[in-house]
Design a protein around this motif. Structure first.
Motif, mmCIF file in Angstrom:
data_model
loop_
_atom_site.group_PDB
_atom_site.id
_atom_site.type_symbol
_atom_site.label_atom_id
_atom_site.label_comp_id
_atom_site.label_asym_id
_atom_site.label_seq_id
_atom_site.Cartn_x
_atom_site.Cartn_y
_atom_site.Cartn_z
ATOM 1 N N PRO A 1 51.450 28.063 57.893
ATOM 2 C CA PRO A 1 51.554 29.478 58.279
ATOM 3 C C PRO A 1 50.361 30.253 57.729
ATOM 4 O O PRO A 1 49.987 30.097 56.561
ATOM 5 N N GLU B 1 49.991 33.147 56.751
ATOM 6 C CA GLU B 1 50.294 34.038 55.630
ATOM 7 C C GLU B 1 50.155 33.338 54.285
ATOM 8 O O GLU B 1 50.053 33.997 53.239
ATOM 9 N N ALA C 1 52.918 32.938 69.314
ATOM 10 C CA ALA C 1 52.018 32.785 68.167
ATOM 11 C C ALA C 1 50.634 32.410 68.673
ATOM 12 O O ALA C 1 50.457 31.973 69.814
ATOM 13 N N ASP D 1 48.471 33.180 63.666
ATOM 14 C CA ASP D 1 49.755 33.070 62.972
ATOM 15 C C ASP D 1 49.908 31.705 62.318
ATOM 16 O O ASP D 1 50.609 31.555 61.320
ATOM 17 N N THR D 2 49.243 30.713 62.907
ATOM 18 C CA THR D 2 49.352 29.326 62.452
ATOM 19 C C THR D 2 47.965 28.740 62.257
ATOM 20 O O THR D 2 47.061 28.976 63.061
#
Length: 381
Positions: free
Chosen positions: A181, A183, A122, A163-164
């Motif tokens: 996260p 997303e 990540a 990603d993080t």
């Protein structure tokens, strides 16, 4: 005081690391390839980043038991220097420096995240404006209530491929550092001067976060992350300046005027010699700042080492950012007409130098910080 604190030279291990990174960049991402890449939609080179992760770049300061290399920030500074020399479009500063430094300071709760970053599974971004100054007040643009985050942060580095997200936020219990996260957030890329380093606005609308540090621990983690970032940013600026000097010396050896190389003219020699002296001075303060930042993590280190690292980081940024800009500007002028063309990669270095000069605090802001850190009258005018 560690012996390394007084050693401004590069160790054999650091030179080997430099050689590995430089060889990889010259093979996979020469300046001409970077120039072609910035004309496309995907600026960050994820394939190149995976190659760098493969030689351990992502987890240099992460302990070995968490999957890292267990190295020091001196080694990380060498990598930053080479990435600056290649204006490499990779998320090193956002993920391997700022976010990783914050998580290292956060303690045991952040260990799973550190393992993923070190192993290359990540990437992460520290959700603060890239212009943030070390030592400034804890940001309050993001609010936390019941583990849910609301707010927006402008100009975050390396957030577009993260990603993080490592998010400083303030809640009912005070400051906190949260892992979210990517997303769960809205990440919107913004137009920037530096085409090789995208920034983004990060919007959090009810995103759930996991707190990894609270109160004074969160404040300390953020402060030390920004100090580390400033120290390693100066190493990147050194790499930019060194490339500018090397490229200009090579060009003046081959460009002829009045039947002789322009590098043989006394005025050109003087300008390049002066630049060499300034870059040599910059290298000394960059190495000193990297050593001071590394000493914070040595056994027995405490508040004195942390304070000294802040002094070195601000001193270095106050000086080196100007050297990098001057080197790029001199290179542009001494390359003549070709230096002003889009087809030549020189403008990438000028834009990186200019952008770095306002990242993590301008030279003036660092001089002002120094006046407080060493108890001197603030600069005037």
């Amino acid at each position: 005081m560690s012996e390394n604190r007084l050693d401004l030279l590069y160790s054999e291990v650091e030179e080997e690391l430099r050689a590995s990174v430089r060889s990889l960049l010259e093979d996979k991402s020469p300046p001409e390839a970077v120039l072609a890449r910035v004309e496309g939609d995907e600026v960050l080179d994820t394939a190149l980043w995976k190659e760098l992760v493969g030689i351990g770049v992502a987890g240099l300061p992460v302990p070995e038991d968490l999957g890292g290399a267990g190295a020091s920030l001196r080694e990380s500074a060498v990598v930053a220097e080479e990435l600056g020399r290649g204006v490499a479009p990779v998320p090193f500063m956002g993920s391997a420096v700022l976010a990783t430094a914050a998580l290292l300071e956060a303690g045991d709760r952040a260990e799973p995240d550190l393992g993923g970053l070190a192993g290359g599974d990540a990437t992460a971004a520290l959700v603060v404006p890239f212009a943030s100054v070390p030592g400034s007040a804890f940001p309050e643009t993001v609010r936390e209530q019941g583990g849910v985050l609301q707010g927006a942060v402008r100009g975050v580095v390396d957030a577009t491929t993260a990603d993080t997200l490592v998010v400083p936020a303030v809640g009912e219990q005070g400051p906190g550092l949260y892992v979210v996260p990517a997303e769960r957030a809205r990440v919107e890329r913004v137009v920037t001067l530096d085409l090789t380093r995208p920034l983004a606005d990060v919007v959090l609308e009810g995103a759930e976060g996991r707190r990894v540090a609270a109160g004074s621990d969160a404040e300390r983690a953020l402060r030390r992350a920004l100090v580390t970032g400033a120290a390693l940013l100066s190493a990147e600026q050194l790499g930019v300046a060194q490339w500018a000097l090397d490229a200009t010396v090579d060009y003046t050896k081959t460009r002829t005027q009045f039947g002789r190389p322009i590098g043989s003219f006394q005025a050109i020699k003087h300008r390049l010699a002066d630049l060499w002296v300034e870059i040599s001075q910059a290298r000394a303060v960059v190495r000193s700042a990297a050593s001071a930042a590394a000493a914070v993590h040595e056994p027995g280190a405490g508040a004195a080492e942390a304070a000294e690292a802040e002094v070195h980081a601000s001193l270095t940024q106050a000086f080196v950012s100007g050297v990098a800009v001057k080197a790029a500007e001199e290179a542009l002028q001494l390359h003549g007409g070709i230096g002003f063309t889009w087809e030549h990669p020189l403008h990438l270095y000028l834009k990186r130098a200019k952008s770095d000069a306002i990242a993590l605090g301008t030279a003036d802001r660092h001089r002002l910080a120094l006046s407080d850190l060493v108890d001197l009258p603030a600069p005037t005018g």
